[in-house]
Scaffold this active site. Structure first.
Site, PDB file in Angstrom:
ATOM      1  N   CYS A 120     -22.664  29.617 -50.593  1.00 31.02           N
ATOM      2  CA  CYS A 120     -23.065  30.267 -49.350  1.00 31.02           C
ATOM      3  C   CYS A 120     -24.566  30.516 -49.282  1.00 31.02           C
ATOM      4  CB  CYS A 120     -22.316  31.582 -49.186  1.00 31.02           C
ATOM      5  SG  CYS A 120     -20.518  31.402 -49.175  1.00 31.02           S
TER       6      CYS A 120
ATOM      7  N   HIS B 219     -26.021  36.729 -44.587  1.00 30.55           N
ATOM      8  CA  HIS B 219     -24.843  35.882 -44.721  1.00 30.55           C
ATOM      9  C   HIS B 219     -23.637  36.659 -44.216  1.00 30.55           C
ATOM     10  CE1 HIS B 219     -21.720  33.366 -46.172  1.00 30.55           C
ATOM     11  NE2 HIS B 219     -21.411  34.118 -47.212  1.00 30.55           N
TER      12      HIS B 219
ATOM     13  N   ASN C 184     -16.451  33.699 -42.492  1.00 20.75           N
ATOM     14  CA  ASN C 184     -17.443  33.228 -43.463  1.00 20.75           C
ATOM     15  C   ASN C 184     -17.540  31.708 -43.371  1.00 20.75           C
ATOM     16  OD1 ASN C 184     -18.908  32.457 -45.723  1.00 20.75           O
ATOM     17  ND2 ASN C 184     -17.822  33.818 -47.129  1.00 20.75           N
TER      18      ASN C 184
END
Length: 334
Positions: A113, A253, A283
């Site tokens: 990520c 994020h 996500n």
């Protein structure tokens, strides 16, 4: 040395929406359980025939249009992803061909990520040293392809999407002001796709045991993320010669609302200075930050000379934060 600035952004999201109520029919979970623990209400899923490059190319095209740059002027393309079309060739090469950017070097980058921030840093170094002048950085994921839809602890978290940014050389003191990247391989087993590589090549056993899907120790990753998001942001600010009071906007994020709130508190920011789209997309791994960045820019939330912090954590374990001086005026109509 020069620096590198973002001069255009773009994004692409699949049309299919999977809500928490849809998931209630698939696994033992509930909308209330997902919302209170993660902040997610729905996510986007790619069609079965859609691969990473199919989302990356439209996002890149929109970023190039926003920058007013033809693909033929690109010197470098970096695609941050953990869900490439194939292990090789690199998805970046497929994107290069479809964009017609024949003069650009191209490669993929895998940092979970944190991938977009890592790729931003790598591209920025090429531009700062004068090796290249114009670069395209893409974060793209089709995580729905590697989810175990019977695992209620992971299937509720992830979504698909792509975001892109065009970078160009600018004088020192503009654009990217500070960068902090880090990794701790001792936590590699906490978030992993066990099979499909040289350690566990694909076999009937690996398929039967769901080893080609995401495995995550959620509690451990959560504790790590809460700590590292704030720390990484502060270190990037220090390298930029700035303090947390100088931050105008935070693009975190989008993994969990509680993690975002912890980072927001650590930086002392009011909610209006933090962009959150987690509730709509879940996500999206390396695509989370560039999609949020594109949406924030097009909504007129980012003003010229704003000090913008982007921060992420991911598999590896990795983390990264970048501080940029925003060089664009809001788009017309924003």
């Amino acid at each position: 040395m020069s620096s590198a600035a973002i001069i255009g952004t773009g994004s692409c999201l699949p049309e299919r929406v999977l809500t928490n109520h849809d998931l209630e029919k698939m696994v033992d979970t509930s909308d209330e359980w997902i919302r209170t623990r993660t902040g997610i209400r729905e996510r986007r899923l790619a069609d079965p025939g859609t691969a990473a490059s199919d989302l990356a190319v439209p996002a890149a095209t929109r970023a190039l249009a926003a920058a007013g740059i033809p693909a033929t002027e690109l010197d470098l393309i970096i695609v941050a992803t953990v869900t490439p079309d194939t292990l090789f060739p690199a998805t970046a090469c497929l994107v290069q061909e479809r964009l017609g950017a024949r003069g650009a070097a191209a490669f993929d980058l895998s940092a979970g990520c944190s991938g977009f921030v890592y790729a931003l840093g790598v591209a920025g170094q090429f531009l700062a040293t004068g090796v290249y002048r114009t670069a395209l950085v893409i974060g793209v994921e089709v995580l729905s392809k590697i989810i175990n839809w019977q695992d209620r602890n992971t299937c509720v978290l992830f979504g698909d999407g792509a975001g892109a940014a065009v970078l160009q050389s600018v004088p020192a003191g503009r654009g990217i002001l500070g960068l902090h990247l880090g990794a701790d391989g001792s936590g590699g087993s906490l978030l992993t796709l066990p099979a499909g590589g040289s350690r566990l090549p694909a076999s009937s056993t690996t398929v039967q045991e769901q080893l080609h899907t995401i495995h995550m120790s959620g509690a451990e990753v959560f504790k790590f993320a809460v700590r590292v998001m704030g720390e990484a942001s502060l270190k990037a600010l220090e390298k930029a010669g700035l303090k947390k009071e100088d931050v105008d906007f935070l693009i975190p994020h989008q993994a969990n609302i509680r993690i975002i709130e912890a980072a927001t508190k650590r930086l002392g920011l009011p909610p209006k200075k933090v962009y959150v789209n987690l509730d709509r997309y879940g996500n999206m791994s390396s695509a989370s930050i560039p999609v949020a960045l594109d949406e924030a820019y097009r909504a007129g939330l980012l003003l010229r000379d704003h000090k913008v912090v982007m921060v992420a954590f991911g598999a590896g374990l990795t983390w990264g934060a970048a501080v940029v001086n925003w060089e664009l005026d809001p788009p017309k109509g924003a």
